[in-house]
Design a protein around this motif. Structure first.
Motif: not given
Length: 181
Positions: A15-27
Motif C-alpha cells: 500500500r502507498d501511504v502519501a506524506d509519511y513519515p514526512e510531506p513529499g514521501v510516498m511510503f
C-alpha cells in the motif's frame, strides 16, 4: 509461481501511504502483504530460494522490517538468523559500523560471536532505497569475518540509486530485488 506472477501478487499487497513519515514521501507499507498468508508465504519462499541458490549458511536481517522477512526465510531455508540492530540494542560484545544518511549518520551493530570465518551470509531487508543501511551491513558482516554471498530485498526504489552505491561494496555478489520501482 513465475517471476511476473510473484511480482504482481506482491505489488497488489503493498500500500502507498502519501506524506509519511514526512510531506513529499510516498511510503511503501508492506503490512497488507504480511497479513496475507498467500503473499507472505510466496515472498518467504522466493527469498529462501535465493538463500539456497547463493549457498548461504546464515541469514542477516536488518532492523526493523528486515527482521520480519529474514527470520521466516532463515527457518524456511534451514539456516541461522542473525539480527543487525541499531546501536545500543544488543547486549554483550558487538561489532559496530557507522554510516551516513541523507540528514546525519547512524550506526549498526551485530554480536561479535554470531558470525565466523566460513559463514556465507545473505543480507535481507524489505527496501533498498539509498543503500546506506545495506552497505553498512555488508561492511559489518565482512568485518566479522564472514563472506557476503548476496543481498536480497523485497523492493528496490531505483530512483534513489541505492544499487549504484551498494554494488561496489558487494564485490561481485548478487543484489536481488523481487520488485524494482
Amino acid at each position: 509461481m513465475t517471476d511476473d506472477s510473484l511480482r504482481e501478487l506482491l505489488l497488489s499487497r503493498i500500500r502507498d501511504v502519501a506524506d509519511y513519515p514526512e510531506p513529499g514521501v510516498m511510503f511503501k507499507d508492506i503490512t497488507p502483504l504480511l497479513a496475507d498468508p498467500k503473499a507472505f508465504t510466496a515472498l518467504t519462499d522466493a527469498l529462501a530460494g535465493l538463500c539456497t541458490r547463493h549457498g548461504a549458511t546464515k541469514v542477516v536481517g536488518l532492523e526493523a522490517r528486515g527482521f520480519i522477512l529474514a527470520a521466516p526465510v532463515a527457518v524456511k531455508a534451514g539456516l541461522g538468523f542473525i539480527p543487525v540492530r541499531k546501536a545500543g540494542k544488543l547486549p554483550g560484545a558487538t561489532l559496530s559500523q557507522a554510516y551516513e544518511l541523507e540528514y546525519g549518520s547512524a550506526e549498526l551493530e551485530v554480536h561479535a560471536e554470531d558470525l565466523d570465518a566460513g559463514d556465507r551470509v545473505i543480507v535481507i531487508d524489505d527496501v533498498l532505497a539509498t543503500g546506506g543501511t545495506a552497505e553498512a551491513s555488508v561492511q559489518l558482516v565482512r568485518r566479522a569475518g564472514a563472506e557476503v554471498v548476496g543481498v536480497a530485498v523485497l523492493m528496490e526504489l531505483g530512483f534513489l540509486a541505492g544499487r549504484r552505491r551498494l554494488e561496489p561494496e558487494l564485490r561481485g555478489a548478487p543484489l536481488d530485488a523481487l520488485i524494482k520501482l
